[in-house]
Every structure is written in structure tokens, then in C-alpha cells.
Design an enzyme around this catalytic site. Structure first.
Site, PDB file in Angstrom:
ATOM      1  N   PHE A 274       1.169  -1.090   0.438  1.00 30.26           N
ATOM      2  CA  PHE A 274      -0.002  -0.366  -0.025  1.00 30.26           C
ATOM      3  C   PHE A 274       0.819   1.466   0.360  1.00 30.26           C
ATOM      4  CE2 PHE A 274       0.921  -1.158   4.408  1.00 30.26           C
ATOM      5  CZ  PHE A 274       0.914   0.258   5.068  1.00 30.26           C
TER       6      PHE A 274
ATOM      7  N   THR B 286      -6.619   1.886  13.324  1.00 31.06           N
ATOM      8  CA  THR B 286      -6.206   2.424  12.424  1.00 31.06           C
ATOM      9  C   THR B 286      -7.181   2.399  11.214  1.00 31.06           C
ATOM     10  OG1 THR B 286      -4.143   1.538  12.303  1.00 31.06           O
ATOM     11  CG2 THR B 286      -4.243   2.099  10.073  1.00 31.06           C
TER      12      THR B 286
ATOM     13  N   HIS C  45      -2.900  10.807  11.905  1.00 27.40           N
ATOM     14  CA  HIS C  45      -1.111  10.117  11.791  1.00 27.40           C
ATOM     15  C   HIS C  45      -0.859  10.428  13.115  1.00 27.40           C
ATOM     16  CE1 HIS C  45       2.355   8.177  11.430  1.00 27.40           C
ATOM     17  NE2 HIS C  45       3.307   9.190  12.136  1.00 27.40           N
TER      18      HIS C  45
END
EC number: 2.7.4.6
Length: 142
Positions: free
Chosen positions: A57, A91, A115
């Protein structure tokens, strides 16, 4: 005191959520000591997400994080990393509890709004990518 980095990702900035997210962290007792908005370029994204470089990813992550402005913030406080990670949630927003940033505001696993540093050691490195020490402000919070 421990420091940690928070990034409000493009989906959060584009939806006008930076202020709300920063406020949530301050309500945890964390002190905001550095703040800036920027457009992350591919070079900075590669440095920041280097631990994920081999992951499938990675390319999509770099494309996403460079797709719009981000808000970068440094918070300081006792157990800052742990407090912020707990407040951010899992997440994947679909697996995050309500009341967490991602549980309340995240769109999907790619656009998960924020984040945060995952350790004090990583926080030091991440902070240095976005801020010089002279840009971090020392003050007494009342």
C-alpha cells in the site's frame, strides 16, 4: 516530558477538522508546542513513511498524503504517545470505538484522518522531519 507528532491528513484538513482534532488532544492534558500547515511532497512522504516502503500500500499512501494540505502538530506531556494513540483509535475507522478521532471522523482505512507517532523513539525522528527544535515553543500551560 514526552513529545509526539500528530498529522491531520488531507481528508481531515479538507473537511475542516484540524481545530476539532487539536482541541481533543489538548483536552487530554497534552500541551501543543508546535503547529504548521504544509503540502507534503513525495520526498518528505517517503522519509516519513519509510518503515512502510516494502508494503503493497506504500505507493497509494504516498499519493494520498501528498494529495492535499496537512496539519502537523507536536504535543508534549506525560505518556503523550500512549494518550494520543488511544484518543486516535484503531487504524481502521470501522474498528475504532466511538469517541475516538477515527471512530468519529475517519472515512475508511486509507482516509483515516490522522497519523500519530507509535513510540517515543519514532516520535523524535518524525518530529525532526517536520520541525526544527527552534520551532517548538516552551511555555507553562495554565
Amino acid at each position: 516530558m514526552e513529545r509526539t507528532l500528530l498529522l491531520v491528513k488531507p481528508d481531515g484538513v479538507n473537511r475542516g477538522l484540524s481545530g476539532e482534532i487539536l482541541g481533543r488532544m489538548e483536552k487530554l492534558g497534552l500541551k501543543l508546542i508546535g503547529l504548521r500547515m504544509l503540502q507534503m511532497d513525495a520526498v518528505l512522504a517517503d522519509k516519513h513513511y519509510a518503515p512502510h516502503r516494502a508494503r503493497p500500500f506504500f505507493k497509494d499512501l504516498v499519493t494520498y498524503i501528498t494529495s492535499g494540505p496537512i496539519t502537523a502538530a507536536v504535543f508534549e506531556g506525560e505518556n503523550a504517545v500512549e494518550k494520543m494513540r488511544k484518543a486516535m483509535g484503531a487504524t481502521d475507522p470501522a474498528k475504532s470505538e466511538k469517541g475516538t478521532v477515527r471512530g468519529d471522523l475517519g472515512i475508511n482505512i486509507e482516509q483515516n484522518t490522522v497519523h500519530g507517532s507509535d513510540s517515543a523513539e519514532n516520535a523524535k525522528h518524525e518530529i525532526s522531519l517536520f520541525f526544527s527544535e527552534s520551532e517548538l515553543v516552551n511555555y507553562d500551560r495554565r
